[in-house]
Each structure stands twice: as C-alpha cells, then as structure tokens.
Scaffold this motif. Structure first.
Motif, PDB file in Angstrom:
ATOM      1  N   LEU A  75      50.410  28.675 120.695  1.00 49.05           N
ATOM      2  CA  LEU A  75      50.310  28.252 122.086  1.00 49.05           C
ATOM      3  C   LEU A  75      48.935  27.663 122.403  1.00 49.05           C
ATOM      4  O   LEU A  75      48.807  26.836 123.298  1.00 49.05           O
ATOM      5  N   SER A  84      48.004  24.336 124.649  1.00 49.17           N
ATOM      6  CA  SER A  84      47.247  24.510 125.887  1.00 49.17           C
ATOM      7  C   SER A  84      46.305  23.327 126.111  1.00 49.17           C
ATOM      8  O   SER A  84      45.684  22.832 125.167  1.00 49.17           O
ATOM      9  N   THR A 114      45.601  32.556 124.800  1.00 50.68           N
ATOM     10  CA  THR A 114      46.191  33.126 126.013  1.00 50.68           C
ATOM     11  C   THR A 114      46.188  34.650 125.977  1.00 50.68           C
ATOM     12  O   THR A 114      46.321  35.285 127.024  1.00 50.68           O
ATOM     13  N   ALA A 165      58.175  25.478 119.218  1.00 53.07           N
ATOM     14  CA  ALA A 165      57.124  26.235 119.901  1.00 53.07           C
ATOM     15  C   ALA A 165      57.551  26.576 121.337  1.00 53.07           C
ATOM     16  O   ALA A 165      57.296  27.675 121.826  1.00 53.07           O
ATOM     17  N   SER A 166      58.212  25.630 122.019  1.00 55.00           N
ATOM     18  CA  SER A 166      58.689  25.875 123.381  1.00 55.00           C
ATOM     19  C   SER A 166      59.748  26.969 123.397  1.00 55.00           C
ATOM     20  O   SER A 166      59.749  27.839 124.276  1.00 55.00           O
ATOM     21  N   LEU A 217      58.087  30.226 123.056  1.00 56.18           N
ATOM     22  CA  LEU A 217      57.407  30.593 124.296  1.00 56.18           C
ATOM     23  C   LEU A 217      58.389  31.226 125.272  1.00 56.18           C
ATOM     24  O   LEU A 217      58.119  32.281 125.864  1.00 56.18           O
TER      25      LEU A 217
END
Length: 219
Positions: A142, A146, A152, A189-190, A193
């Motif tokens: 992530l 960013s 994060t 990756a999304s 998340l």
C-alpha cells in the motif's frame, strides 16, 4: 541466386526489425521483434557463410525466447491471482530473503516506504489494527500506492521467521516492461486492500457487539 543480393536484401529486412525494436516501449513486443530479427539474420548467415553473425544470433535467439516466455508467464500468473486467491507467489523469483527476530519492527507507520514483503514463516502483526498476517501474505504494497509513499501501519515480528522483500523500483521496472502486468497488479493490490478493510470492519463489529446476559445461577 546472387549471394550478395540475398545478403543485402536480408540485411535490409533485419535492419527494419532492429529499428522497430528501438521504437517499442514495452517488453513483450520488443522480445517478439527481437526473435524475428534473430531468425532472419540466422537464415541470411547460413547461405552467405557469415558465421560470426550466425553464432551471435544463435545465442540471442534462445535468450529472447526465454525472456518472452518469462514475461508472458508473469502476466498469466498475475491474472490467475486476481481471479482466484489473491496470491503473490509469482513475485518470489524477484525477491530477496530476510530473516526476522521476535520483537523486530520491519517498518514503522508514516515512515518512507521503499519495499514490500512476502511472509514465508513466522508470525507478524500490524500494530495499529492488531491484524496478524498469515504465512503467504504480502504486506507493504500500500505504501507504493500511497501519494506520499508512506507506511500506513507498523509491522512487528512476534515470532521468528523469514520474509522475502522486493523493492518498489523492481516492481516499477516490471510495470514499465509490461503495462498489462501493472494493470493486474493494481487490481490485485486493490482487492487485497478491500479484503483488509472487510477484516477490520468484521473485527470492530465483533468488539462492539453487546455481550449476552448471563443466565441466573440457582443454588
């Protein structure tokens, strides 16, 4: 047939292929044109007895084929991960080993992020959310997405083990070589998340759920 004519004609076609490879911005078409140029130059070298050229491209041909196959396999593995278990096993050939000790902090929240990790063994926890990561999980991706490239959360090792690391620059190189890989990597990756968000929401709901009243005790 006039060998000099064959040589000049073949060289002209080969030059076209070589120039075309210079205009390619992505790796797959670059490798395809490279293979075509190798085959053509080998074919020209045989009747003209140009053995140095033939030897050179006989070496380059299998190398180009191997690299093309490697990139196609990479894209295929990423597509498969997006459509199945969100695994990032396909990144392992590009990663380096890093042993971890209990209590070691792999990275801190808000620090500059430069790499991501694949958990091979041991136990690891995201400190702020309290989420424990299983073997086979990838963490730290992530920070790459960013805008500020900052962590994060803080990642702590709570049981000795091994992780694999890969730098963002290596992932970016793979993206530049093949934008299709980049597209599926972002999707993957999304998806991870949203998966993490769902886990955190479920945990918060469990914590906020009212406790059931205890049944009265009878003597």
């Amino acid at each position: 047939m006039d060998m000099s004519y064959l040589h000049h004609a073949g060289s002209a076609f080969a030059t076209i292929f070589v120039v075309a490879t210079c205009t390619m911005r992505t790796m797959i078409p670059l490798r395809v044109f490279g293979i075509m140029a190798n085959v053509l130059l080998i074919a020209i070298s045989i009747p003209t007895h140009n053995y140095p050229t033939m030897a050179l491209h006989a070496v380059l041909l299998p190398l180009n084929i191997y690299r093309l196959r490697q990139m196609l396999q990479l894209v295929q593995d990423v597509k498969k991960s997006v459509n199945s278990d969100l695994s990032m096993e396909w990144l392992k050939p590009f990663m380096t080993k890093r042993p971890c000790k209990a209590g070691e902090i792999l990275f801190y929240k808000d620090e500059k992020a430069e790499d991501m990790f694949y958990i091979v063994s041991g136990r690891y926890r995201l400190v702020e959310s309290g989420i424990e990561l299983p073997v086979g999980a990838i963490v730290g991706e992530l920070g790459m997405l960013s805008p500020t490239n900052e962590r994060t959360q803080t990642l702590e090792c709570i049981e000795p083990g091994m992780v694999l690391s890969v730098s963002y620059s290596q992932v970016e190189e793979l993206y530049v070589q093949n934008p299709e890989f980049g597209f599926f990597f972002l999707r993957l990756a999304s998806a991870r998340l949203f998966e993490n968000i769902d886990k955190l929401e479920a945990r918060l709901m469990k914590q906020d759920a009212p406790a059931l009243p205890m049944a009265p005790q009878h003597a």
